[in-house]
Design a protein around this motif. Structure first.
Motif, mmCIF file in Angstrom:
data_model
loop_
_atom_site.group_PDB
_atom_site.id
_atom_site.type_symbol
_atom_site.label_atom_id
_atom_site.label_comp_id
_atom_site.label_asym_id
_atom_site.label_seq_id
_atom_site.Cartn_x
_atom_site.Cartn_y
_atom_site.Cartn_z
ATOM 1 N N ALA A 25 0.856 -1.199 0.000
ATOM 2 C CA ALA A 25 0.000 0.000 0.000
ATOM 3 C C ALA A 25 0.889 1.246 0.000
ATOM 4 N N PHE A 26 0.324 2.358 -0.415
ATOM 5 C CA PHE A 26 1.129 3.576 -0.529
ATOM 6 C C PHE A 26 1.144 4.417 0.754
ATOM 7 N N ILE A 27 0.009 5.031 1.085
ATOM 8 C CA ILE A 27 0.073 6.138 2.041
ATOM 9 C C ILE A 27 0.236 5.668 3.492
ATOM 10 N N GLY A 28 -0.110 4.397 3.767
ATOM 11 C CA GLY A 28 0.062 3.898 5.134
ATOM 12 C C GLY A 28 1.507 4.037 5.593
ATOM 13 N N PRO A 95 -8.813 2.821 0.977
ATOM 14 C CA PRO A 95 -9.547 3.568 -0.059
ATOM 15 C C PRO A 95 -10.740 4.303 0.549
ATOM 16 N N ASN A 96 -11.202 5.318 -0.173
ATOM 17 C CA ASN A 96 -12.168 6.287 0.375
ATOM 18 C C ASN A 96 -13.441 5.676 0.962
ATOM 19 N N HIS A 97 -13.984 4.653 0.294
ATOM 20 C CA HIS A 97 -15.295 4.138 0.712
ATOM 21 C C HIS A 97 -15.262 3.467 2.081
ATOM 22 N N MET A 98 -14.068 3.109 2.571
ATOM 23 C CA MET A 98 -13.978 2.480 3.897
ATOM 24 C C MET A 98 -13.708 3.497 4.999
ATOM 25 N N HIS A 99 -13.490 4.759 4.660
ATOM 26 C CA HIS A 99 -13.191 5.750 5.712
ATOM 27 C C HIS A 99 -14.360 5.857 6.707
ATOM 28 N N TYR A 100 -15.570 5.954 6.160
ATOM 29 C CA TYR A 100 -16.711 6.173 7.058
ATOM 30 C C TYR A 100 -16.944 4.989 7.999
ATOM 31 N N CYS A 115 -7.509 10.480 9.827
ATOM 32 C CA CYS A 115 -8.061 9.862 8.614
ATOM 33 C C CYS A 115 -7.531 10.580 7.384
ATOM 34 N N ASP A 116 -7.246 9.810 6.355
ATOM 35 C CA ASP A 116 -6.796 10.472 5.120
ATOM 36 C C ASP A 116 -7.986 11.014 4.340
ATOM 37 N N LYS A 117 -7.670 11.818 3.353
ATOM 38 C CA LYS A 117 -8.691 12.495 2.543
ATOM 39 C C LYS A 117 -9.013 11.671 1.324
ATOM 40 N N PRO A 118 -10.064 11.929 0.547
ATOM 41 C CA PRO A 118 -11.199 12.735 0.964
ATOM 42 C C PRO A 118 -11.916 12.058 2.125
ATOM 43 N N HIS A 144 -4.969 16.468 5.390
ATOM 44 C CA HIS A 144 -4.674 17.343 4.246
ATOM 45 C C HIS A 144 -3.266 17.863 4.522
ATOM 46 N N ASN A 145 -2.303 17.035 4.174
ATOM 47 C CA ASN A 145 -0.933 17.200 4.648
ATOM 48 C C ASN A 145 -0.244 18.465 4.138
ATOM 49 N N TYR A 146 -0.730 19.013 2.997
ATOM 50 C CA TYR A 146 -0.015 20.191 2.461
ATOM 51 C C TYR A 146 -0.180 21.402 3.369
ATOM 52 N N LYS A 189 -3.237 -1.572 -8.145
ATOM 53 C CA LYS A 189 -4.370 -1.471 -7.192
ATOM 54 C C LYS A 189 -4.764 -0.016 -6.941
ATOM 55 N N GLN A 190 -3.758 0.846 -6.790
ATOM 56 C CA GLN A 190 -4.052 2.261 -6.497
ATOM 57 C C GLN A 190 -4.870 2.885 -7.629
ATOM 58 N N ALA A 191 -4.544 2.505 -8.887
ATOM 59 C CA ALA A 191 -5.297 3.031 -10.032
ATOM 60 C C ALA A 191 -6.684 2.398 -10.093
ATOM 61 N N GLU A 192 -6.761 1.110 -9.745
ATOM 62 C CA GLU A 192 -8.061 0.399 -9.826
ATOM 63 C C GLU A 192 -9.109 1.062 -8.947
ATOM 64 N N TRP A 193 -8.788 1.238 -7.653
ATOM 65 C CA TRP A 193 -9.845 1.760 -6.778
ATOM 66 C C TRP A 193 -10.109 3.235 -7.046
ATOM 67 N N ARG A 194 -9.076 3.971 -7.475
ATOM 68 C CA ARG A 194 -9.288 5.410 -7.739
ATOM 69 C C ARG A 194 -10.193 5.663 -8.941
ATOM 70 N N THR A 195 -10.317 4.694 -9.834
ATOM 71 C CA THR A 195 -11.159 4.892 -11.021
ATOM 72 C C THR A 195 -12.481 4.116 -10.902
ATOM 73 N N GLY A 334 10.455 18.509 3.324
ATOM 74 C CA GLY A 334 9.488 18.308 2.253
ATOM 75 C C GLY A 334 8.262 17.550 2.677
ATOM 76 N N TYR A 335 7.857 16.638 1.807
ATOM 77 C CA TYR A 335 6.587 15.913 1.952
ATOM 78 C C TYR A 335 6.479 15.207 3.302
ATOM 79 N N LEU A 336 7.528 14.469 3.683
ATOM 80 C CA LEU A 336 7.435 13.676 4.914
ATOM 81 C C LEU A 336 7.366 14.571 6.148
HETATM 82 N N1 LIG Z 1 -2.644 12.768 1.831
HETATM 83 C C1 LIG Z 1 -2.053 12.303 0.748
HETATM 84 O O1 LIG Z 1 -1.109 12.877 0.254
HETATM 85 C C2 LIG Z 1 -2.547 11.013 0.146
HETATM 86 C C3 LIG Z 1 -1.778 10.384 -0.822
HETATM 87 C C4 LIG Z 1 -2.218 9.153 -1.308
HETATM 88 C C5 LIG Z 1 -3.408 8.618 -0.873
HETATM 89 N N2 LIG Z 1 -4.164 9.281 0.036
HETATM 90 C C6 LIG Z 1 -5.431 8.704 0.516
HETATM 91 O O2 LIG Z 1 -5.110 7.597 1.336
HETATM 92 C C7 LIG Z 1 -6.050 6.541 1.143
HETATM 93 C C8 LIG Z 1 -5.332 5.276 0.710
HETATM 94 O O3 LIG Z 1 -4.673 5.490 -0.531
HETATM 95 P P1 LIG Z 1 -3.448 4.570 -1.012
HETATM 96 O O4 LIG Z 1 -2.933 5.169 -2.250
HETATM 97 O O5 LIG Z 1 -2.503 4.319 0.112
HETATM 98 O O6 LIG Z 1 -4.237 3.218 -1.331
HETATM 99 P P2 LIG Z 1 -3.630 1.752 -1.395
HETATM 100 O O7 LIG Z 1 -4.502 1.009 -2.346
HETATM 101 O O8 LIG Z 1 -2.170 1.800 -1.667
HETATM 102 O O9 LIG Z 1 -3.813 1.179 0.068
HETATM 103 C C9 LIG Z 1 -5.080 0.910 0.630
HETATM 104 C C10 LIG Z 1 -4.917 -0.103 1.757
HETATM 105 O O10 LIG Z 1 -6.162 -0.240 2.418
HETATM 106 C C11 LIG Z 1 -6.391 -1.643 2.660
HETATM 107 N N3 LIG Z 1 -7.807 -1.895 2.870
HETATM 108 C C12 LIG Z 1 -8.841 -1.822 2.000
HETATM 109 N N4 LIG Z 1 -9.989 -2.152 2.626
HETATM 110 C C13 LIG Z 1 -9.677 -2.445 3.917
HETATM 111 C C14 LIG Z 1 -10.416 -2.850 5.048
HETATM 112 N N5 LIG Z 1 -11.732 -3.048 4.977
HETATM 113 N N6 LIG Z 1 -9.751 -3.072 6.213
HETATM 114 C C15 LIG Z 1 -8.422 -2.892 6.303
HETATM 115 N N7 LIG Z 1 -7.663 -2.493 5.250
HETATM 116 C C16 LIG Z 1 -8.291 -2.281 4.080
HETATM 117 C C17 LIG Z 1 -5.807 -2.308 1.416
HETATM 118 O O11 LIG Z 1 -5.622 -3.682 1.644
HETATM 119 C C18 LIG Z 1 -4.510 -1.500 1.305
HETATM 120 O O12 LIG Z 1 -3.552 -1.996 2.209
HETATM 121 C C19 LIG Z 1 -7.062 7.072 0.149
HETATM 122 O O13 LIG Z 1 -8.176 7.593 0.822
HETATM 123 C C20 LIG Z 1 -6.325 8.177 -0.568
HETATM 124 O O14 LIG Z 1 -7.181 9.187 -1.076
HETATM 125 C C21 LIG Z 1 -3.742 10.447 0.560
#
Ligand SMILES: NC(=O)c1ccc[n+]([C@@H]2O[C@H](COP(=O)([O-])OP(=O)(O)OC[C@H]3O[C@@H](n4cnc5c(N)ncnc54)[C@H](O)[C@@H]3O)[C@@H](O)[C@H]2O)c1
Length: 395
Positions: A25-28, A95-100, A115-118, A144-146, A189-195, A334-336
């Motif tokens: 995963a990316f942002i974790g 991904p966004n739909h699991m935030h809530y 929580c990350d955005k949106p 909203h890290n910026y 995966k990142q492209a799949e859920w975003r689209t 920077g970013y980090l």
């Molecule tokens: N602030 C920023 O700069 C920034 C940058 C990138 C992404 N984001 C946001 O962060 C979020 C994640 O993006 P990403 O690019 O890291 O996605 P990603 O696809 O890389 O990672 C998503 C992770 O969530 C996990 N996941 C999905 N459903 C789950 C569930 N029910 N329980 C536990 N884990 C679950 C997946 O297995 C995966 O590990 C998005 O909301 C995105 O908009 C923010």
């Protein structure tokens, strides 16, 4: 509601859990670095993936105890809330739909949420979440890290203190190129859920990075958006959500001045652009220019005078930037570090709460659930406007 985080022992780093952010995963991973940078947090639990095996393996790789690698965030919220040494805060990086659903589970268990955005994938969920968070007694931090960059704090401070005069124009763009081709069909995966509208929400590019641009523009300018005229487009054949958006912005009036106007461009199909987030703000007395790929410098032009280069930590920067600055000027941050500033601000608030339920100091700033709800209103208005041939649409 009584917060579990207010009942637990108060010494040492904040005990943090994470939902999402497993292997690959990316942002974790960025959140984990941000949480570690100042030593404020220790990661002790996770429901790191939607796949139970990957969740366990990812947790063990990160050094979590196997009994705190959860198959589901619901189990995690319940069990951690009941532990004497349970988590005090959780980072939601799915991904966004699991935030809530995830945020709800932890807020109901009395655990602070980062929580990350949106904020969510639908405006309806965002409204419910805002109400829940504000009545929960817990803190809700939206990354909203910026807003954490020192020179962005400097810019905001300069606007607020009147150095630019009354604000007239705001130009913002966040432009990338990584979705120029049908990346979602290649196993990314990142492209799949975003689209995918089910996971991303009604906005594609506008929700993913357009909200960052809009949040930054309103954070620095201090302006509130009245209406938008948005043209959302999809250039890649078969893609289900927008990959390019042009938005005109009308801001609410401030005092007697003519209301400011703005333009926002966000794209994920513009070759040559990586994370090109740029902001320009112009007022009756001067202008500011900042870009994320050169974040330690802010350009300031008082009207009729030479352009000035303000540097992070340099002679012309003030207290607002200094309080989120770590190293001397010339050593790039920077970013980090910007991301870590949101975690550091959140840590000050969480510590204030857990130390006898203390009041959060007034100078602590982080984006909240309210900012997230505003962002969802922006996305919603853009989608509605675009469906009506870019008609002016109130937020
Ligand atoms: N602030 C920023 O700069 C920034 C940058 C990138 C992404 N984001 C946001 O962060 C979020 C994640 O993006 P990403 O690019 O890291 O996605 P990603 O696809 O890389 O990672 C998503 C992770 O969530 C996990 N996941 C999905 N459903 C789950 C569930 N029910 N329980 C536990 N884990 C679950 C997946 O297995 C995966 O590990 C998005 O909301 C995105 O908009 C923010």
């Amino acid at each position: 509601m009584v917060s579990a985080s207010q009942n637990t022992p108060s010494s040492g780093p904040i005990r943090l859990g994470m939902v999402g952010g497993g292997r690959g995963a990316f942002i974790g991973a960025v959140h984990r670095i941000a949480a570690r940078l100042d030593g404020d947090y220790t990661l002790v639990a996770g429901a790191l993936s939607s796949d139970a095996k990957r969740a366990l393996e990812s947790g063990i790789e990160l050094g979590l105890s196997p009994d705190r690698c959860y198959r589901s965030f619901k189990d995690m919220a319940k069990i951690e809330a009941a532990r004497e040494d349970g988590i005090e805060a959780v980072s939601i990086v799915t991904p966004n739909h699991m935030h809530y659903p995830a945020a709800r589970a932890f807020l109901e268990a009395g655990i602070h949420v980062i929580c990350d955005k949106p904020l969510t994938s639908t405006l309806d969920d965002a409204e419910k979440l805002a109400t829940l968070a504000e009545n929960s007694g817990c803190l809700f931090v939206l990354t909203h890290n910026y807003t954490g960059y020192p020179m962005i704090r400097q810019a905001r401070d300069m606007v607020a203190s009147g150095r630019l005069g009354s604000i007239r124009l705001v130009q913002v763009e966040y432009v990338q190129d990584w979705l120029t081709e049908a990346e979602e069909g290649s196993g990314n995966k990142q492209a799949e859920w975003r689209t995918d509208p089910e996971q991303s929400g009604a906005g594609g590019c506008v929700g993913d990075i357009g909200t960052h641009a809009w949040n930054l523009a309103t954070f620095v300018s201090g302006l509130q958006t009245e209406s938008v005229a948005a043209d959302l487009d999809t250039f890649v054949a078969g893609r289900r959500l927008d990959d390019n958006v042009h938005v005109m912005l009308r801001f609410k009036p401030e005092g007697e001045e003519k209301p400011a106007k703005g333009m926002l461009w966000s794209s994920q199909v513009a070759p040559g652009n990586e994370n090109s987030l740029k902001l320009r703000v112009y007022g009756s007395k001067g202008g500011l220019e900042w870009q994320q790929e050169d974040p330690n410098r802010l350009l300031f032009t008082p009207f009729g005078k030479p352009k000035q280069i303000l540097t992070r930590g340099g002679a012309a920067t003030g207290a607002a930037a200094a309080r989120v600055t770590r190293v001397p000027p010339g050593h790039p941050e920077g970013y980090l570090e910007g991301f870590a500033n949101i975690y550091a601000e959140a840590a000050r608030a969480i510590r204030a709460r857990r130390d006898a339920g203390g009041k959060v100091p007034g100078d602590v700033f982080y984006p909240t659930v309210r900012d997230g709800l505003d962002g969802m209103r922006f996305i919603d208005a853009c989608v509605r406007s675009s469906a009506k041939n870019a008609a002016w649409t109130n937020l």
